[in-house]
Design an enzyme around this catalytic site. Structure first.
Site, PDB file in Angstrom:
ATOM      1  CG  ASN A 135      99.158  48.393  67.694  1.00 50.85           C
ATOM      2  OD1 ASN A 135      98.301  48.677  66.858  1.00 50.85           O
ATOM      3  ND2 ASN A 135      99.496  47.140  67.970  1.00 50.85           N
TER       4      ASN A 135
ATOM      5  CB  CYS B 112      92.956  43.641  63.651  1.00 55.64           C
ATOM      6  SG  CYS B 112      93.507  45.260  64.217  1.00 55.64           S
TER       7      CYS B 112
END
Lengths: 261, 322
Positions: free
Chosen positions: B85, B146
């Site tokens: 993702n 992230c």
């Protein structure tokens, strides 16, 4: 609105054309709540590859608690689904998404290309069940060839709709694309519903905008969850990105940015 | 601490059932199964499908100071036993989170952990400050890992000094239990764990996604608009398990295991390796009932093993010849 996760038995499995299948599933909770344009997330096998569920629009929903799905084998997930047998159980989550909006007796045109026909039969049946005069409504269906259209076209005709067909090879109906047929229909309708390949929908939307006819489009995109958690299913809207699973899959065409895609 | 004890008492298991309670610092959980950030929305998305009050904890979508629109599509790609993702941390921002999402979260009996992220140390501490004293927020999870944003995330998560700086800043800004979520995209994750432990973290959670990529050979283009993304799902479980085991050996803080957990057996592997709790991530997408089923599966395991308390099996991995 409620969603359910349930194991659904496969009651029927029909091969309508090479690589095109229709499954009938016993899904009472989903069937009871489903509206045309909504979808389900299907786990095609219990294993981990493929990992993600596949989204399928609800093709039909029956009063006896069954639903059907229409799909074409295009990849690993659909190939596995096509090999599932009557009596097998599939894990479904649904009904998901917003569905088509319909309210009055204005004449409508339903435009489906390929597997985009799937949700339109549910819509056509729902509209018909309201007792409207379906002969004023139009249905335009397109596919590669006659085999892919014949059984479906008959089902729309049986509901009283005026059905026109277009095929890539000209084996039935107009040889060419659906938007070619639309110009003749648009003056007599007030609402268009469409689902199918992106290019087809884009052309339909442009024609509708020129004719000032409202158009609702049902989009297909990759999704991981279908419930607004993964945020993976975005497309370009007029005011920024929109989520197909929650804000759609049905949009008013003017909510979306067609030139950018 | 008094509050935590009371919370523990409230979560006392029914008579005859194994005790699944665990402590993450001062955060008391009724069981060790949490949902991972970014895979469970703001929890309400799952209210029709999951009994949210059966979960050990809920970690909500990462929250930034200002709302973030996220990356352009396509954002997700399925890979073998996993997915990539590049959502890009789309979220409503801390103020709308507090006004729009917390009121619902407050109605749950399950502790809510807020994952926070920023482009600078100051942003992290500002978000922590705004969440301070907000009823319904039980703990913070600091996302320094992230891989899908240009600024901040990767640098904070891969340089020990930066990770320590962020941890210290949030520690000063907040009295809440502080979990720091670590990236696997480093040479030695133990160094990172030690750095944030020394800087005041109450716990570490690991792992975040592994940086990966997928290409469409027909178009010769990357399958993600962002080109690279984060790999999650069962495909990463062995890597995550190894890292959790290594970190649990090296630090005295509670460790929360994350990475491809789908079944109770997966969760038990992490607990035996030394994790005090686990987070279920990608499995929420393909099996919304995964976390609930894992709680039940752990209960069954303890009963079969004749264990009364979950805490007694944590870190009981046997690696010797005995």
């Amino acid at each position: 609105m409620s969603e359910f996760q349930q194991k659904c038995s496969i009651l029927g499995r029909d091969c309508l054309a090479p690589d095109i299948f229709r499954l009938t599933l016993q899904a009472p909770k989903i069937a009871a709540d489903a509206r045309p344009g909504q979808f389900v997330m299907v786990r095609v096998i219990d294993g981990l590859d493929p990992l993600l569920r596949r989204p399928f629009s609800i093709h039909r929903s029956f009063a006896d608690g069954n639903i059907s799905l229409l799909f074409k084998v295009i990849g690993k997930g659909t190939a596995m689904l096509a090999r599932r047998c009557i009596g097998d159980q599939l894990d479904l989550v649904g009904p998901l998404g917003n569905g088509f909006e319909f309210s009055d007796d204005r004449p409508v045109c339903l435009i489906g290309g390929g597997m985009g026909i799937a949700p339109l039969l549910f819509l056509a049946e729902q509209l018909h069940s309201t007792g409207r005069a379906t002969e004023k409504d139009h249905v335009l269906l397109g596919a590669r060839n006659k085999d892919e259209l014949t059984p479906l076209a008959d089902e729309f005709s049986a509901l009283g709709y005026t059905v026109q067909l277009a095929t890539d090879d000209g084996s039935i109906g107009h040889k060419g694309f659906i938007p070619d047929l639309l110009d003749f229909v648009l003056p007599s309708v007030e609402q268009v519903y469409t689902c199918g390949p992106h290019l087809m929908m884009k052309n339909v939307v442009l024609q509708c905008q020129q004719a000032e006819v409202n158009c609702q489009v049902s989009l297909e995109t990759h999704m991981a969850c279908g419930m607004g958690a993964c945020l993976g299913c975005t497309v370009n809207g007029k005011r920024g990105l929109v989520h197909v699973c929650k804000q759609g899959p049905v949009f008013n065409a003017d909510q979306l940015e067609w030139s950018l895609e | 601490m008094k509050e935590a004890v009371m919370e523990s008492a409230k979560n006392t298991p029914p008579c005859g059932m194994p005790d699944l309670r665990v402590q993450i610092g001062s955060l008391a959980l009724r069981n060790p199964v949490m949902t991972a950030s970014g895979t469970f929305g703001y929890a309400r998305e799952f209210e029709n499908l999951v009994d949210l009050n059966q979960l050990g904890g809920i970690v909500v979508k990462g929250i930034s100071l200002k709302p973030k629109p996220g990356n352009p599509p396509p954002r997700i790609v399925e890979t073998a036993c996993g997915m990539l993702n590049a959502i890009g941390l789309e979220n409503v921002g801390v103020d709308r989170f507090i006004t729009g999402k917390v009121p619902y979260l407050r109605t749950l009996s399950t502790p809510v952990v807020v994952n926070i992220l920023g482009d600078s140390v100051e942003e992290y501490s500002e978000i922590a400050r705004r969440l301070e004293g907000v009823e319904g927020v039980a703990a913070l999870e600091v996302n320094i890992s992230c891989p899908n944003v240009k600024k901040g995330g990767v640098a904070f998560g891969t340089v020990p000094e930066m990770a320590a700086k962020v941890t210290e800043a949030v520690r000063q800004a907040s009295s809440l239990p502080l979990i720091v979520k670590l990236s696997p995209n480093v040479t030695d994750i133990v160094v990172m764990a030690r750095a944030v432990a020394d800087a005041g973290a109450d716990a570490v959670s690991l792992i975040n996604t592994l940086i990966g990529m997928a290409i469409d050979p027909v178009s010769r283009r990357p399958r993600l608009a962002n080109v690279i993304g984060g790999l999650s799902g069962p495909a990463i479980k062995p890597v995550a398990l190894r890292m959790v085991w290594q970190v649990a050996q090296a630090v005295s803080l509670p460790v929360i295991g994350i990475g491809g957990i789908t079944t109770a057996d997966d969760a038990l592997e992490f607990l035996l390796a030394g994790a005090s709790a686990v987070q279920v991530g990608t499995a929420n997408f393909y099996d919304p009932s995964a976390a609930e089923n894992i709680v039940q599966g752990i209960t069954n395991y303890l009963q079969e093993q004749g264990e009364d308390r979950l805490v007694d099996i944590i870190g009981t991995l046997k690696t010797g010849t005995d």
